[in-house]
Design a protein around this motif. Structure first.
Motif, PDB file in Angstrom:
ATOM      1  N   TYR A  73       0.950  -1.144  -0.068  1.00  0.00           N
ATOM      2  CA  TYR A  73      -0.020   0.073   0.117  1.00  0.00           C
ATOM      3  C   TYR A  73       0.914   1.287   0.014  1.00  0.00           C
ATOM      4  O   TYR A  73       1.879   1.388   0.425  1.00  0.00           O
ATOM      5  N   SER A  74       0.230   2.471  -0.806  1.00  0.00           N
ATOM      6  CA  SER A  74       1.224   3.715  -0.614  1.00  0.00           C
ATOM      7  C   SER A  74       0.242   4.526  -1.296  1.00  0.00           C
ATOM      8  O   SER A  74      -0.693   4.086  -2.106  1.00  0.00           O
ATOM      9  N   HIS A  75       0.684   5.837  -1.195  1.00  0.00           N
ATOM     10  CA  HIS A  75      -0.049   7.060  -1.998  1.00  0.00           C
ATOM     11  C   HIS A  75       0.447   6.739  -3.471  1.00  0.00           C
ATOM     12  O   HIS A  75       1.684   6.108  -3.758  1.00  0.00           O
ATOM     13  N   PRO A  76      -0.440   7.230  -4.443  1.00  0.00           N
ATOM     14  CA  PRO A  76      -0.059   6.895  -6.019  1.00  0.00           C
ATOM     15  C   PRO A  76       1.317   7.414  -6.413  1.00  0.00           C
ATOM     16  O   PRO A  76       2.100   6.723  -7.105  1.00  0.00           O
ATOM     17  N   TYR A 123       9.960  -6.761  -5.624  1.00  0.00           N
ATOM     18  CA  TYR A 123       8.228  -7.357  -5.557  1.00  0.00           C
ATOM     19  C   TYR A 123       7.795  -7.385  -6.721  1.00  0.00           C
ATOM     20  O   TYR A 123       6.598  -6.658  -6.813  1.00  0.00           O
ATOM     21  N   PRO A 124       7.937  -7.971  -8.039  1.00  0.00           N
ATOM     22  CA  PRO A 124       7.181  -7.677  -9.146  1.00  0.00           C
ATOM     23  C   PRO A 124       5.803  -8.287  -9.161  1.00  0.00           C
ATOM     24  O   PRO A 124       5.012  -7.986  -9.935  1.00  0.00           O
ATOM     25  N   HIS A 125       5.559  -9.320  -8.382  1.00  0.00           N
ATOM     26  CA  HIS A 125       4.158  -9.983  -8.229  1.00  0.00           C
ATOM     27  C   HIS A 125       3.619  -9.410  -7.174  1.00  0.00           C
ATOM     28  O   HIS A 125       2.320  -9.807  -7.264  1.00  0.00           O
ATOM     29  N   ALA A 126       3.940  -8.635  -6.272  1.00  0.00           N
ATOM     30  CA  ALA A 126       3.097  -8.132  -5.291  1.00  0.00           C
ATOM     31  C   ALA A 126       1.975  -7.069  -5.750  1.00  0.00           C
ATOM     32  O   ALA A 126       2.415  -6.245  -6.787  1.00  0.00           O
ATOM     33  N   GLU A 127       0.972  -6.835  -5.375  1.00  0.00           N
ATOM     34  CA  GLU A 127      -0.295  -6.236  -5.625  1.00  0.00           C
ATOM     35  C   GLU A 127      -0.019  -4.893  -5.176  1.00  0.00           C
ATOM     36  O   GLU A 127       0.456  -4.743  -4.105  1.00  0.00           O
ATOM     37  N   ARG A 128       0.035  -3.623  -5.807  1.00  0.00           N
ATOM     38  CA  ARG A 128       0.280  -2.415  -5.304  1.00  0.00           C
ATOM     39  C   ARG A 128      -1.054  -1.609  -5.424  1.00  0.00           C
ATOM     40  O   ARG A 128      -1.771  -1.581  -6.417  1.00  0.00           O
ATOM     41  N   VAL A 129      -1.397  -1.363  -4.043  1.00  0.00           N
ATOM     42  CA  VAL A 129      -2.682  -0.816  -3.673  1.00  0.00           C
ATOM     43  C   VAL A 129      -2.775   0.958  -3.526  1.00  0.00           C
ATOM     44  O   VAL A 129      -1.880   1.246  -2.400  1.00  0.00           O
ATOM     45  N   ALA A 130      -3.061   1.641  -4.155  1.00  0.00           N
ATOM     46  CA  ALA A 130      -2.981   3.218  -4.048  1.00  0.00           C
ATOM     47  C   ALA A 130      -4.131   3.624  -2.909  1.00  0.00           C
ATOM     48  O   ALA A 130      -5.155   3.376  -2.919  1.00  0.00           O
ATOM     49  N   SER A 135      -5.176   7.103   0.203  1.00  0.00           N
ATOM     50  CA  SER A 135      -5.056   8.574   0.097  1.00  0.00           C
ATOM     51  C   SER A 135      -3.743   9.158   0.530  1.00  0.00           C
ATOM     52  O   SER A 135      -3.506  10.287   0.227  1.00  0.00           O
ATOM     53  N   SER A 136      -3.096   8.349   1.403  1.00  0.00           N
ATOM     54  CA  SER A 136      -1.632   8.967   1.979  1.00  0.00           C
ATOM     55  C   SER A 136      -0.777   7.712   2.451  1.00  0.00           C
ATOM     56  O   SER A 136      -1.140   6.665   2.513  1.00  0.00           O
ATOM     57  N   ASN A 137       0.381   7.817   2.692  1.00  0.00           N
ATOM     58  CA  ASN A 137       1.317   7.149   2.943  1.00  0.00           C
ATOM     59  C   ASN A 137       1.018   6.573   4.506  1.00  0.00           C
ATOM     60  O   ASN A 137       1.048   5.515   4.947  1.00  0.00           O
ATOM     61  N   ALA A 138       0.813   7.629   5.273  1.00  0.00           N
ATOM     62  CA  ALA A 138       0.391   7.358   6.725  1.00  0.00           C
ATOM     63  C   ALA A 138      -0.815   6.272   6.767  1.00  0.00           C
ATOM     64  O   ALA A 138      -1.099   5.701   7.553  1.00  0.00           O
ATOM     65  N   GLU A 139      -1.992   6.549   5.769  1.00  0.00           N
ATOM     66  CA  GLU A 139      -3.074   5.612   5.749  1.00  0.00           C
ATOM     67  C   GLU A 139      -2.512   4.147   5.385  1.00  0.00           C
ATOM     68  O   GLU A 139      -3.117   3.511   5.903  1.00  0.00           O
ATOM     69  N   ALA A 140      -1.622   4.155   4.495  1.00  0.00           N
ATOM     70  CA  ALA A 140      -0.948   2.858   4.190  1.00  0.00           C
ATOM     71  C   ALA A 140      -0.459   2.288   5.157  1.00  0.00           C
ATOM     72  O   ALA A 140      -0.560   1.083   5.617  1.00  0.00           O
ATOM     73  N   ALA A 141       0.417   3.031   6.210  1.00  0.00           N
ATOM     74  CA  ALA A 141       0.836   2.326   7.364  1.00  0.00           C
ATOM     75  C   ALA A 141      -0.097   1.972   8.307  1.00  0.00           C
ATOM     76  O   ALA A 141       0.078   0.964   9.052  1.00  0.00           O
ATOM     77  N   ARG A 142      -1.167   2.880   8.632  1.00  0.00           N
ATOM     78  CA  ARG A 142      -2.136   2.150   9.639  1.00  0.00           C
ATOM     79  C   ARG A 142      -2.961   1.172   8.993  1.00  0.00           C
ATOM     80  O   ARG A 142      -3.165   0.030   9.683  1.00  0.00           O
ATOM     81  N   MET A 143      -3.145   0.953   7.585  1.00  0.00           N
ATOM     82  CA  MET A 143      -3.685  -0.171   7.242  1.00  0.00           C
ATOM     83  C   MET A 143      -3.063  -1.769   7.468  1.00  0.00           C
ATOM     84  O   MET A 143      -3.577  -2.415   7.877  1.00  0.00           O
ATOM     85  N   VAL A 144      -1.726  -1.482   7.051  1.00  0.00           N
ATOM     86  CA  VAL A 144      -0.923  -2.764   7.438  1.00  0.00           C
ATOM     87  C   VAL A 144      -0.663  -3.093   8.628  1.00  0.00           C
ATOM     88  O   VAL A 144       0.103  -4.210   8.893  1.00  0.00           O
ATOM     89  N   HIS A 147       0.796 -10.451   5.487  1.00  0.00           N
ATOM     90  CA  HIS A 147       1.343 -10.513   4.087  1.00  0.00           C
ATOM     91  C   HIS A 147       1.234  -9.043   3.499  1.00  0.00           C
ATOM     92  O   HIS A 147       1.086  -9.184   2.197  1.00  0.00           O
ATOM     93  N   SER A 148       1.137  -8.132   4.255  1.00  0.00           N
ATOM     94  CA  SER A 148       1.044  -6.645   3.543  1.00  0.00           C
ATOM     95  C   SER A 148       2.156  -5.819   3.972  1.00  0.00           C
ATOM     96  O   SER A 148       2.660  -5.907   4.979  1.00  0.00           O
ATOM     97  N   ALA A 149       2.483  -4.922   3.170  1.00  0.00           N
ATOM     98  CA  ALA A 149       3.558  -4.023   3.680  1.00  0.00           C
ATOM     99  C   ALA A 149       2.900  -2.356   3.187  1.00  0.00           C
ATOM    100  O   ALA A 149       2.312  -2.355   2.275  1.00  0.00           O
ATOM    101  N   ALA A 150       3.818  -1.529   3.634  1.00  0.00           N
ATOM    102  CA  ALA A 150       3.480  -0.019   3.081  1.00  0.00           C
ATOM    103  C   ALA A 150       4.743   0.825   2.762  1.00  0.00           C
ATOM    104  O   ALA A 150       5.942   0.379   3.332  1.00  0.00           O
ATOM    105  N   ILE A 151       4.671   1.628   1.862  1.00  0.00           N
ATOM    106  CA  ILE A 151       5.876   2.540   1.686  1.00  0.00           C
ATOM    107  C   ILE A 151       5.302   3.771   2.278  1.00  0.00           C
ATOM    108  O   ILE A 151       4.434   4.616   1.927  1.00  0.00           O
ATOM    109  N   ALA A 152       6.212   4.180   3.156  1.00  0.00           N
ATOM    110  CA  ALA A 152       6.034   5.441   4.012  1.00  0.00           C
ATOM    111  C   ALA A 152       7.517   6.020   4.631  1.00  0.00           C
ATOM    112  O   ALA A 152       8.399   5.457   4.222  1.00  0.00           O
ATOM    113  N   GLY A 153       7.313   7.206   5.201  1.00  0.00           N
ATOM    114  CA  GLY A 153       8.310   7.844   5.879  1.00  0.00           C
ATOM    115  C   GLY A 153       8.444   7.240   7.206  1.00  0.00           C
ATOM    116  O   GLY A 153       7.928   6.508   7.945  1.00  0.00           O
TER     117      GLY A 153
END
Length: 382
Positions: A212-215, A229-236, A238-247, A252-258
């Motif tokens: 998960y991460s912001h687009p 991670y070529p086969h991992a699903e990339r889910v856009a 609203s924000s990187n912080a929201e991605a971190a909260r979700m995971v 089996h999920s990760a987030a891209i954030a600061g």
């Protein structure tokens, strides 16, 4: 001779405690000297805080609605600190230390309420704290529109919104918000953006199937993700912080954030600095309801609506050339007032109060359908 040399002791006011350190070779003597210096620093910082309290008393005595935060004054102080810095700490680190002293002292006068694009853990929060210090009352809001409304209504004194990224370009929503708003730009900060791959305690690195991460963050890390991670699903989201909260609680999920998001949501950073370009940075704008006086090193931002005619852009920028004004940035957005009409967002060096800039703006307004100065403000120091 500089303005500080005239003050006799300013360049030579180093404490006696700071002298002769190089001659000390005994560890116990060095530790005693550090303790003594710390005691002197404590006294000086406390004296500065008391001075700030007295400033507040004087200001309130003159005006119950006095403004305590002065962007131009703060920029001047930080520039002066960097000019006077003797080392060995780098100029920017020294300025960051003084930024926090100033933030703490300002909180004694009157805490600054700052609205920023949230949620907590975003790069915008990091930019807000970098500019206003950790003692500001920073409040997350769900959208850029909400930040503008909060400041316009006076519920927050200042707002922080992203405006452009060195890789992905401008944040159109921020530019569009300025068109129909009377908000002023009062400052800027440029933040180096480092993306990290992070996950919660339920996820193993070799089992990650969703990221998960912001687009924009997904785009800025595309090559790294393709390779690892070529086969991992990339889910856009609203924000990187929201991605971190979700995971945080997912499998089996990760987030891209600061870094701030990892700390706030209790995630483990798996890989650091995964952005494709190491020079990736984002510029943020500080917004307020009032103008800022000149600081000595300023920038002015404009939004200009042009009539749809040949040579319109040439006619628009010609006064800048004729009056020796440096244009540092121009962005184009479709106008909402008509098909094939455009508005231009322009940054120029200098303050609108400077005679050559005032003359150039007057001539530009004569050939434009509409010209609005979004603000003159100090060039970002940190």
């Amino acid at each position: 001779m500089s303005e500080y040399d005239n003050n006799g002791a300013e360049q030579g006011t180093a404490s006696v405690l700071a002298q002769g350190i190089e001659q000390l070779t005994n560890l116990n003597d060095l530790r005693q000297r550090i303790d003594a210096i710390d005691g002197e620093l404590l006294s000086l910082i406390s004296a500065r805080a008391r001075c700030a309290q007295q400033v507040a008393a004087v200001k309130l005595g003159e005006d119950p609605n006095a403004v305590f935060y002065r962007p131009e004054r703060e920029a001047q102080v930080l520039r002066r600190i960097m000019e006077l810095n003797p080392g060995p700490l780098p100029d920017e680190q020294m300025a960051h230390l003084f930024r926090e002293f100033m933030s703490a002292c300002l909180a004694l006068e009157r805490p600054i309420k700052v609205a920023y694009l949230g949620p907590e853990g975003t790069f915008t929060q990091q930019a807000a704290l970098k500019h206003f210090g950790n003692f500001a009352d920073a409040q997350p809001l769900p959208s850029i529109d909400d930040v503008f409304r909060e400041v316009e209504a006076g519920a927050a004194s200042y707002g922080v919104v992203p405006v452009e990224n060195s890789t992905e370009g401008v944040v159109n929503h921020t530019l569009d918000s300025f068109i129909n708003s009377n908000i002023r730009i009062c400052g800027e900060v440029v933040l180096r953006i480092h993306h990290n791959l992070m996950a919660g305690e339920n996820t193993r690195c070799d089992k990650i199937s969703r990221i998960y991460s912001h687009p924009q963050s997904l785009a800025q890390c595309r090559q790294w993700l393709d390779a690892r991670y070529p086969h991992a699903e990339r889910v856009a989201v609203s924000s990187n912080a929201e991605a971190a909260r979700m995971v945080k609680g997912e499998w089996h999920s990760a987030a891209i954030a600061g870094d701030m998001a990892a700390l706030h949501y209790g995630l483990t950073i798996i890989n650091e600095k995964i952005e494709d370009r190491p020079d990736n940075s984002t510029r943020f704008l500080m917004i307020a309801n009032s103008d800022v006086p000149p600081s000595g090193d300023d920038k002015t931002s404009l939004v200009v609506s042009m009539r749809n005619q040949p040579g319109a852009l040439h006619d628009l920028v010609r006064p800048l050339h004729e009056h020796g004004v440096d244009m540092t940035r121009v962005e184009t957005r479709p106008s909402r007032s008509g098909i094939w009409n455009y508005v231009f967002f322009i940054d120029i060096k200098g303050h609108r109060a400077e005679p050559n800039i005032a003359a150039a703006l007057k001539e530009m307004a004569e050939c434009a359908a509409e010209l609005k100065v979004l603000g003159s403000y100090p060039v970002g120091v940190l």
